[in-house]
Design a protein around this motif. Structure first.
Motif, PDB file in Angstrom:
ATOM      1  N   GLY A  89       0.821  -1.202   0.000  1.00  0.00           N
ATOM      2  CA  GLY A  89       0.000   0.000   0.000  1.00  0.00           C
ATOM      3  C   GLY A  89       0.858   1.256   0.000  1.00  0.00           C
ATOM      4  N   TYR A  90       0.320   2.300  -0.599  1.00  0.00           N
ATOM      5  CA  TYR A  90       0.999   3.601  -0.626  1.00  0.00           C
ATOM      6  C   TYR A  90      -0.029   4.674  -0.336  1.00  0.00           C
ATOM      7  N   ASN A  91       0.313   5.602   0.557  1.00  0.00           N
ATOM      8  CA  ASN A  91      -0.596   6.690   0.936  1.00  0.00           C
ATOM      9  C   ASN A  91       0.119   8.034   0.814  1.00  0.00           C
ATOM     10  N   LEU A  92      -0.625   9.016   0.349  1.00  0.00           N
ATOM     11  CA  LEU A  92      -0.147  10.406   0.277  1.00  0.00           C
ATOM     12  C   LEU A  92      -1.227  11.274   0.899  1.00  0.00           C
ATOM     13  N   MET A  93      -0.885  12.002   1.944  1.00  0.00           N
ATOM     14  CA  MET A  93      -1.893  12.769   2.664  1.00  0.00           C
ATOM     15  C   MET A  93      -1.323  14.125   3.107  1.00  0.00           C
ATOM     16  N   GLY A  94      -2.215  15.010   3.486  1.00  0.00           N
ATOM     17  CA  GLY A  94      -1.816  16.322   3.992  1.00  0.00           C
ATOM     18  C   GLY A  94      -2.541  16.619   5.305  1.00  0.00           C
ATOM     19  N   MET A  95      -2.270  17.759   5.887  1.00  0.00           N
ATOM     20  CA  MET A  95      -2.931  18.148   7.129  1.00  0.00           C
ATOM     21  C   MET A  95      -3.126  19.660   7.135  1.00  0.00           C
ATOM     22  N   ARG A  96      -4.101  20.105   7.946  1.00  0.00           N
ATOM     23  CA  ARG A  96      -4.404  21.526   8.034  1.00  0.00           C
ATOM     24  C   ARG A  96      -4.186  21.969   9.485  1.00  0.00           C
ATOM     25  N   GLY A  97      -3.544  23.116   9.638  1.00  0.00           N
ATOM     26  CA  GLY A  97      -3.323  23.661  10.974  1.00  0.00           C
ATOM     27  C   GLY A  97      -1.862  23.575  11.387  1.00  0.00           C
ATOM     28  N   MET A  98      -1.636  23.848  12.667  1.00  0.00           N
ATOM     29  CA  MET A  98      -0.277  23.876  13.220  1.00  0.00           C
ATOM     30  C   MET A  98       0.163  22.454  13.526  1.00  0.00           C
ATOM     31  N   GLY A  99       1.323  22.109  13.015  1.00  0.00           N
ATOM     32  CA  GLY A  99       1.851  20.782  13.241  1.00  0.00           C
ATOM     33  C   GLY A  99       2.695  20.729  14.488  1.00  0.00           C
ATOM     34  N   PRO A 100       3.115  19.533  14.901  1.00  0.00           N
ATOM     35  CA  PRO A 100       3.955  19.382  16.084  1.00  0.00           C
ATOM     36  C   PRO A 100       5.323  20.047  15.926  1.00  0.00           C
ATOM     37  N   ASP A 101       5.678  20.375  14.706  1.00  0.00           N
ATOM     38  CA  ASP A 101       6.961  21.046  14.468  1.00  0.00           C
ATOM     39  C   ASP A 101       6.790  22.558  14.397  1.00  0.00           C
ATOM     40  N   ASP A 102       5.598  23.066  14.923  1.00  0.00           N
ATOM     41  CA  ASP A 102       5.293  24.498  14.957  1.00  0.00           C
ATOM     42  C   ASP A 102       5.215  25.113  13.555  1.00  0.00           C
ATOM     43  N   LYS A 103       4.869  24.305  12.561  1.00  0.00           N
ATOM     44  CA  LYS A 103       4.667  24.822  11.211  1.00  0.00           C
ATOM     45  C   LYS A 103       3.174  24.780  10.887  1.00  0.00           C
ATOM     46  N   LEU A 104       2.752  25.727  10.051  1.00  0.00           N
ATOM     47  CA  LEU A 104       1.363  25.801   9.645  1.00  0.00           C
ATOM     48  C   LEU A 104       1.190  25.079   8.315  1.00  0.00           C
ATOM     49  N   TYR A 105       0.278  24.107   8.300  1.00  0.00           N
ATOM     50  CA  TYR A 105       0.042  23.305   7.080  1.00  0.00           C
ATOM     51  C   TYR A 105      -1.330  23.662   6.506  1.00  0.00           C
ATOM     52  N   ASN A 106      -1.416  23.638   5.160  1.00  0.00           N
ATOM     53  CA  ASN A 106      -2.649  24.058   4.466  1.00  0.00           C
ATOM     54  C   ASN A 106      -3.295  22.911   3.654  1.00  0.00           C
ATOM     55  N   SER A 107      -3.202  21.716   4.123  1.00  0.00           N
ATOM     56  CA  SER A 107      -3.817  20.519   3.496  1.00  0.00           C
ATOM     57  C   SER A 107      -3.128  20.053   2.221  1.00  0.00           C
ATOM     58  N   THR A 108      -2.042  20.674   1.864  1.00  0.00           N
ATOM     59  CA  THR A 108      -1.328  20.207   0.663  1.00  0.00           C
ATOM     60  C   THR A 108      -0.740  18.819   0.918  1.00  0.00           C
ATOM     61  N   PRO A 109      -1.050  17.815   0.055  1.00  0.00           N
ATOM     62  CA  PRO A 109      -0.507  16.465   0.260  1.00  0.00           C
ATOM     63  C   PRO A 109       1.013  16.463   0.197  1.00  0.00           C
ATOM     64  N   GLN A 110       1.633  16.014   1.241  1.00  0.00           N
ATOM     65  CA  GLN A 110       3.094  15.996   1.287  1.00  0.00           C
ATOM     66  C   GLN A 110       3.658  14.932   2.228  1.00  0.00           C
ATOM     67  N   PHE A 111       2.753  14.184   2.849  1.00  0.00           N
ATOM     68  CA  PHE A 111       3.219  13.120   3.746  1.00  0.00           C
ATOM     69  C   PHE A 111       3.016  11.755   3.073  1.00  0.00           C
ATOM     70  N   HIS A 112       4.081  10.997   2.961  1.00  0.00           N
ATOM     71  CA  HIS A 112       4.061   9.701   2.281  1.00  0.00           C
ATOM     72  C   HIS A 112       4.172   8.570   3.294  1.00  0.00           C
ATOM     73  N   SER A 113       3.505   7.464   2.958  1.00  0.00           N
ATOM     74  CA  SER A 113       3.652   6.277   3.799  1.00  0.00           C
ATOM     75  C   SER A 113       3.511   5.026   2.930  1.00  0.00           C
ATOM     76  N   ILE A 114       4.255   3.995   3.295  1.00  0.00           N
ATOM     77  CA  ILE A 114       4.234   2.715   2.579  1.00  0.00           C
ATOM     78  C   ILE A 114       3.822   1.624   3.551  1.00  0.00           C
ATOM     79  N   GLN A 115       2.978   0.730   3.063  1.00  0.00           N
ATOM     80  CA  GLN A 115       2.453  -0.331   3.912  1.00  0.00           C
ATOM     81  C   GLN A 115       2.707  -1.681   3.247  1.00  0.00           C
ATOM     82  N   ILE A 116       3.295  -2.609   3.976  1.00  0.00           N
ATOM     83  CA  ILE A 116       3.563  -3.957   3.488  1.00  0.00           C
ATOM     84  C   ILE A 116       3.011  -4.950   4.498  1.00  0.00           C
TER      85      ILE A 116
END
Length: 329
Positions: free
Chosen positions: A259-286
């Motif tokens: 499996g492969y997933n690409l997702m984004g998030m909105r709001g302040m992240g744990p790294d004190d950055k503001l995210y605007n839902s743009t897909p940029q987080f990748h994950s692989i599932q086996i």
């Protein structure tokens, strides 16, 4: 008076049968002569049964590629994009392809069986026609003798040298011969229809007059029987049964999933950055799909092993029958 009527009827019967026979003989002369090898070649090229088997060969050959059929891919796209694929363990596809290949080989061997049977049938019908042809010649010669005997008996009767019994006997004998000739023509028509069906042609073929009647004798070596198409076909059934067992055993192996997933998030992240839902987080599932309830599959494996024994027994039984028939012949 009754005797004279009987004689008149016999004359009419003989005349009618002779005319019918002459008509049939003219039809036979209009037919096309053919050798045994030409008849076999024509049958192999035209016979519908053999053509069907050859089409089955193509069918099984095309089917081999279906052994690696992979399930559909799951994909979804909402607040994230994801794709996943589950496949069988590679050994499963390998075993399935091997099974389909063995079935294709079996189809080829079955075509050889059909062709061998067709050659035998064509040869039998061919030599039956040859036999009827020579029988006709013998009956014609006999009919000629009876015709001469009838002419002499009639002349002797007219000159008073014999009684009506001799003349009646001669007429009956000539009539019986004419009936045999007529029956032979009916037998000829039936056998020729069989010949025409085997060759699958509208043309009327008859064996050549100089057809070789010599039948070659086989060597007294029963080990040659294992190369007979029917024995080879049964041996191939053992290979198929073995391939089925291996294919069923391979299905106990785990499934593989990716499996492969690409997702984004909105709001302040744990790294004190503001995210605007743009897909940029990748994950692989086996993952592995391990069979837990295997009772049904194991039952299929056990049944397949029994089928292997059945195929082996059928091969041995058929081979012994072939050997017995060979020695008897």
């Amino acid at each position: 008076m009754l005797t004279h009527r009987k004689i008149a009827v016999n004359k009419k019967l003989v005349a009618m049968l002779v005319v019918l026979f002459a008509f049939s003989f003219q039809e036979m002369n209009a037919q096309t002569p053919i050798t045994l090898q030409q008849a076999i070649d024509t049958a192999l090229a035209n016979n519908l049964s053999v053509k069907t088997e050859r089409l089955r060969n193509e069918y099984h050959q095309k089917l081999i590629k279906s052994g690696t059929a992979i399930p559909v891919t799951d994909a979804y796209n909402d607040t994230r994009f994801g794709i996943s694929q589950t496949i069988n363990f590679p050994t499963v596809y390998k075993r399935q392809k091997e099974l389909l290949t063995e079935e294709w080989k079996s189809s080829l061997l079955n075509t050889d069986v059909q062709e061998a049977q067709l050659k035998k049938q064509v040869s039998q019908v061919f030599y039956t026609l040859v036999y009827l042809h020579h029988k006709r010649e013998l009956l014609q010669k006999t009919d000629t003798l009876f015709a001469e005997f009838l002419n002499k008996a009639t002349l002797r009767f007219k000159t008073g040298e014999s009684n009506v019994l001799e003349k009646t006997t001669a007429e009956n004998q000539r009539g019986q011969m004419a009936l045999q000739l007529l029956q032979l023509e009916k037998d000829w028509e039936i056998v020729q229809l069989q010949f025409q069906l085997l060759l699958n042609t509208e043309k009327d073929f008859v064996p050549m007059e100089d057809a070789d009647l010599g039948i070659p004798f086989l060597e007294n070596d029963s080990s040659l029987l294992t190369s007979h198409p029917e024995i080879q076909f049964l041996k191939q059934q053992q290979q198929i049964a073995n391939a089925v067992t291996k294919s069923e055993q391979s299905k106990l192996l785990p499934d593989l999933s990716f499996g492969y997933n690409l997702m984004g998030m909105r709001g302040m992240g744990p790294d004190d950055k503001l995210y605007n839902s743009t897909p940029q987080f990748h994950s692989i599932q086996i993952g592995l799909g391990i069979p837990v309830f295997t009772g049904s599959q194991k039952a299929k494996i056990n049944a397949a092993k029994i089928n292997e024994n059945i195929a082996a027994n059928e091969y041995e039984w058929k081979l012994k029958n072939f050997e017995n028939a060979y020695h008897s012949a």
